[in-house]
Design a protein around this motif. Structure first.
Motif, PDB file in Angstrom:
ATOM      1  N   UNK A 164      24.209 -24.482 -19.608  1.00 17.71           N
ATOM      2  CA  UNK A 164      25.440 -25.008 -19.000  1.00 17.71           C
ATOM      3  C   UNK A 164      25.133 -25.650 -17.656  1.00 17.71           C
ATOM      4  N   UNK A 165      25.800 -26.752 -17.386  1.00 18.80           N
ATOM      5  CA  UNK A 165      25.777 -27.357 -16.053  1.00 18.80           C
ATOM      6  C   UNK A 165      27.093 -28.070 -15.847  1.00 18.80           C
ATOM      7  N   UNK A 166      27.642 -27.968 -14.641  1.00 21.14           N
ATOM      8  CA  UNK A 166      28.850 -28.758 -14.364  1.00 21.14           C
ATOM      9  C   UNK A 166      28.480 -30.162 -13.911  1.00 21.14           C
ATOM     10  N   UNK A 167      27.180 -30.480 -13.869  1.00 20.75           N
ATOM     11  CA  UNK A 167      26.707 -31.795 -13.453  1.00 20.75           C
ATOM     12  C   UNK A 167      27.476 -32.267 -12.230  1.00 20.75           C
ATOM     13  N   UNK A 168      27.614 -31.344 -11.296  1.00 16.96           N
ATOM     14  CA  UNK A 168      28.417 -31.624 -10.109  1.00 16.96           C
ATOM     15  C   UNK A 168      27.656 -32.294  -8.995  1.00 16.96           C
ATOM     16  N   UNK A 169      26.374 -32.534  -9.186  1.00 12.17           N
ATOM     17  CA  UNK A 169      25.581 -33.160  -8.129  1.00 12.17           C
ATOM     18  C   UNK A 169      24.481 -33.992  -8.763  1.00 12.17           C
ATOM     19  N   UNK A 170      23.901 -34.880  -7.953  1.00  8.04           N
ATOM     20  CA  UNK A 170      22.808 -35.695  -8.470  1.00  8.04           C
ATOM     21  C   UNK A 170      21.562 -34.858  -8.759  1.00  8.04           C
ATOM     22  N   UNK A 171      21.442 -33.705  -8.130  1.00 10.35           N
ATOM     23  CA  UNK A 171      20.312 -32.840  -8.448  1.00 10.35           C
ATOM     24  C   UNK A 171      20.377 -32.389  -9.909  1.00 10.35           C
ATOM     25  N   UNK A 172      21.577 -32.014 -10.376  1.00  8.46           N
ATOM     26  CA  UNK A 172      21.715 -31.585 -11.762  1.00  8.46           C
ATOM     27  C   UNK A 172      21.597 -32.771 -12.724  1.00  8.46           C
ATOM     28  N   UNK A 173      22.098 -33.943 -12.323  1.00  6.65           N
ATOM     29  CA  UNK A 173      21.930 -35.145 -13.157  1.00  6.65           C
ATOM     30  C   UNK A 173      20.454 -35.514 -13.257  1.00  6.65           C
ATOM     31  N   UNK A 174      19.753 -35.430 -12.139  1.00  8.32           N
ATOM     32  CA  UNK A 174      18.310 -35.694 -12.099  1.00  8.32           C
ATOM     33  C   UNK A 174      17.589 -34.770 -13.087  1.00  8.32           C
ATOM     34  N   UNK A 175      17.889 -33.483 -13.011  1.00  7.56           N
ATOM     35  CA  UNK A 175      17.220 -32.520 -13.891  1.00  7.56           C
ATOM     36  C   UNK A 175      17.494 -32.835 -15.356  1.00  7.56           C
ATOM     37  N   UNK A 176      18.735 -33.189 -15.671  1.00 10.73           N
ATOM     38  CA  UNK A 176      19.087 -33.506 -17.048  1.00 10.73           C
ATOM     39  C   UNK A 176      18.353 -34.753 -17.532  1.00 10.73           C
ATOM     40  N   UNK A 177      18.393 -35.834 -16.725  1.00 15.45           N
ATOM     41  CA  UNK A 177      17.762 -37.091 -17.147  1.00 15.45           C
ATOM     42  C   UNK A 177      16.249 -36.944 -17.257  1.00 15.45           C
ATOM     43  N   UNK A 178      15.654 -36.209 -16.321  1.00 13.35           N
ATOM     44  CA  UNK A 178      14.206 -35.985 -16.384  1.00 13.35           C
ATOM     45  C   UNK A 178      13.834 -35.247 -17.675  1.00 13.35           C
ATOM     46  N   UNK A 179      14.647 -34.268 -18.045  1.00 16.17           N
ATOM     47  CA  UNK A 179      14.412 -33.508 -19.271  1.00 16.17           C
ATOM     48  C   UNK A 179      14.514 -34.399 -20.506  1.00 16.17           C
ATOM     49  N   UNK A 185      13.605 -37.480 -20.604  1.00 15.39           N
ATOM     50  CA  UNK A 185      12.567 -38.503 -20.605  1.00 15.39           C
ATOM     51  C   UNK A 185      12.838 -39.711 -19.739  1.00 15.39           C
ATOM     52  N   UNK A 186      13.876 -39.651 -18.886  1.00 12.40           N
ATOM     53  CA  UNK A 186      14.145 -40.742 -17.952  1.00 12.40           C
ATOM     54  C   UNK A 186      12.957 -40.871 -16.987  1.00 12.40           C
ATOM     55  N   UNK A 187      12.519 -42.103 -16.663  1.00 11.08           N
ATOM     56  CA  UNK A 187      11.311 -42.273 -15.845  1.00 11.08           C
ATOM     57  C   UNK A 187      11.410 -41.601 -14.470  1.00 11.08           C
ATOM     58  N   UNK A 188      10.364 -40.882 -14.111  1.00 13.31           N
ATOM     59  CA  UNK A 188      10.204 -40.257 -12.799  1.00 13.31           C
ATOM     60  C   UNK A 188       8.783 -40.577 -12.336  1.00 13.31           C
ATOM     61  N   UNK A 189       8.616 -41.057 -11.090  1.00 14.57           N
ATOM     62  CA  UNK A 189       7.264 -41.402 -10.651  1.00 14.57           C
ATOM     63  C   UNK A 189       6.471 -40.153 -10.256  1.00 14.57           C
ATOM     64  N   UNK A 190       5.229 -40.355  -9.850  1.00 10.92           N
ATOM     65  CA  UNK A 190       4.328 -39.228  -9.588  1.00 10.92           C
ATOM     66  C   UNK A 190       4.764 -38.374  -8.411  1.00 10.92           C
ATOM     67  N   UNK A 191       5.659 -38.902  -7.571  1.00 13.34           N
ATOM     68  CA  UNK A 191       6.180 -38.145  -6.431  1.00 13.34           C
ATOM     69  C   UNK A 191       7.589 -37.613  -6.685  1.00 13.34           C
ATOM     70  N   UNK A 192       8.026 -37.647  -7.937  1.00 14.06           N
ATOM     71  CA  UNK A 192       9.322 -37.076  -8.282  1.00 14.06           C
ATOM     72  C   UNK A 192      10.513 -37.963  -7.980  1.00 14.06           C
ATOM     73  N   UNK A 193      10.299 -39.262  -7.812  1.00 17.86           N
ATOM     74  CA  UNK A 193      11.397 -40.194  -7.494  1.00 17.86           C
ATOM     75  C   UNK A 193      11.962 -40.819  -8.770  1.00 17.86           C
ATOM     76  N   UNK A 194      13.268 -41.087  -8.757  1.00 14.94           N
ATOM     77  CA  UNK A 194      13.961 -41.595  -9.945  1.00 14.94           C
ATOM     78  C   UNK A 194      14.914 -42.726  -9.573  1.00 14.94           C
TER      79      UNK A 194
END
Length: 334
Positions: A257-272, A274-283
Motif C-alpha cells: 500500500x502507498x498513498x503516493x502522497x509525495x514524490x518520494x513514493x512516486x519515485x520508488x514506484x516508478x523505479x520499481x 523500470x523507469x530510468x534512474x541514473x547512477x546517482x539515483x536521479x530521475x
C-alpha cells in the motif's frame, strides 16, 4: 459473512494531491494522472473492488466529477454520483453516501488516490472487514509500517482492538512507533454499516450530522446545494468518528500500500517499474529531453508544459508548501 448484494463501494475522489505539484493540479488531481501502467489511481481503485460489490457510489466535487465519469465509461458498472458543491472533508462525504444507502448496507470506503498491490491479500482483508462490519463494528485497515514515515497518521493497536489514533509524527516519534511493533499506518480505508456510521456521527458531531443531512435532503440528482453545503463543518472522518468511538476494530493488512502522497513514493514506484534512474539515483518525470544531473544525488526533475521543479527526493514533503504559496497568490499554476 456479508453477501455481495448488500456491500456498497464508496469511492472518495476529493483532494488535489498538492504534494505532487506540478503534475497534480485542480484541473487534473493525482487520482486521474495516468502514471501507473497507463492507468490512473481512480481507475485502479474501481477495478480492484469490482468483484467485492455490485453497488458503487462515487463522491466527488463539482470540479472533478466529469473526470470520474470519463473513467467510468471504461467499466460496465452502474454507479451513483454524489457531487459536492464545495469540499467539506471526509466526514460529510461519507455521510452523504450513508444517507443515500439502505441502513443495513455495509459501506466499503476507499480513497481514489492510493496504490494497492496484491489482489488476493486485499480481497482477504476486505472480507475480514465486511464480517466485522456486520457485527456492528466500525472497521479501519492498518498498514504494517516499513519505515519511520512522518507523512502518515498512525493507529496504536492490540490485536483487533484500536487503542488510539495518532497524528502525523516527527521522525523520532515515527521511529519509536516502528520499533515498538504495535502501530499501523492509518490507511484511510474504512468499512461499516451506513446506519452505524450515521448514529456515531450524530452522537459525536451532531452539527456535521444535521447540516449534512439537510444538504443531502435538498440534493438534485446527486448534486448538492452550495449554500447548504457551506454550513457543514469541515471535519475528517478520523477526527469526527473513528478517533472518538468505542466500538472500533482494525484489520491488519499484508498487501502493498502507498498513498503516493509525495514524490518520494512516486519515485520508488516508478523505479520499481523500470523507469530510468541514473547512477546517482536521479530521475526525470514528464520530459523526453536529454537531461543530465551533475553533482546531484537522489533528485527528481519534474517537467510539465508550464512548470519545472527540481527536487531532492528526501524533501518531498515540502512540495505542499510550494503549492500553498502559489495558491496564496492565486496563481493559475494551481
Amino acid at each position: 459473512m456479508s453477501t455481495k448484494s448488500n456491500v456498497t463501494l464508496v469511492v472518495l475522489t476529493g483532494g488535489v494531491g498538492s504534494r505532487l505539484w506540478p503534475l497534480s493540479r485542480k484541473s487534473q488531481p493525482k487520482q486521474y494522472l495516468e502514471l501507473f501502467d497507463g492507468q490512473s489511481l481512480f481507475e485502479k481503485t474501481v477495478a480492484r473492488n469490482a468483484d467485492a460489490t455490485n453497488k458503487l457510489i462515487v463522491v466527488g466535487n463539482i470540479e472533478n466529477y466529469q473526470m470520474s465519469n470519463a473513467v467510468m465509461k471504461k467499466f460496465d458498472i452502474s454507479y451513483t454520483h454524489i457531487v459536492e458543491a464545495t469540499p467539506r472533508n471526509t466526514a460529510a462525504a461519507i455521510a452523504f453516501a450513508a444517507f443515500s444507502s439502505h441502513p443495513d448496507d455495509v459501506l466499503l470506503i476507499t480513497p481514489s488516490d492510493h496504490l494497492i498491490e496484491g489482489s488476493d491479500l486485499y480481497t482477504k482483508s476486505v472480507q475480514q472487514a465486511i464480517a466485522l462490519a456486520n457485527q456492528d463494528f466500525l472497521v479501519t485497515f492498518g498498514i504494517q509500517p516499513t519505515k519511520p514515515e512522518t507523512g502518515y497518521g498512525y493507529i496504536e493497536f492490540e490485536g483487533e482492538n484500536v487503542i488510539a489514533f495518532h497524528e502525523k509524527p516527527n521522525l523520532a516519534t515515527a521511529t519509536n512507533y516502528l520499533n515498538s511493533g504495535n502501530y499501523f499506518w492509518n490507511s484511510g480505508l474504512f468499512c461499516f454499516k451506513a446506519s452505524l456510521f450515521l448514529s456515531e456521527l450524530e452522537k459525536q458531531e451532531p452539527e456535521v450530522y444535521r447540516s449534512s443531512r439537510k444538504a443531502w435532503e435538498a440534493n438534485k440528482n446527486g448534486f448538492l446545494d452550495l449554500e447548504l453545503s457551506m454550513q457543514i463543518p469541515s471535519i475528517s472522518v478520523d477526527y469526527a468518528v473513528m478517533e472518538r468511538s468505542s466500538n472500533i476494530k482494525v484489520v491488519p493488512t499484508s498487501f502493498d500500500w502507498s498513498d503516493l502522497g509525495s514524490f518520494e513514493s512516486v519515485y520508488d514506484y516508478l523505479a520499481q517499474k523500470g523507469h530510468p534512474v541514473d547512477s546517482n539515483g536521479n530521475m526525470v518525470i514528464g520530459s523526453e529531453m536529454h537531461t543530465t544531473f551533475v553533482g546531484m544525488h537522489n533528485c527528481l526533475f519534474i517537467h510539465t508544459p508550464d512548470a519545472i521543479m527540481i527536487l531532492q527526493k528526501e524533501h518531498s514533503q515540502a512540495v505542499k508548501e510550494v503549492y500553498q504559496n502559489l495558491e496564496s497568490i492565486k496563481s493559475p499554476l494551481t
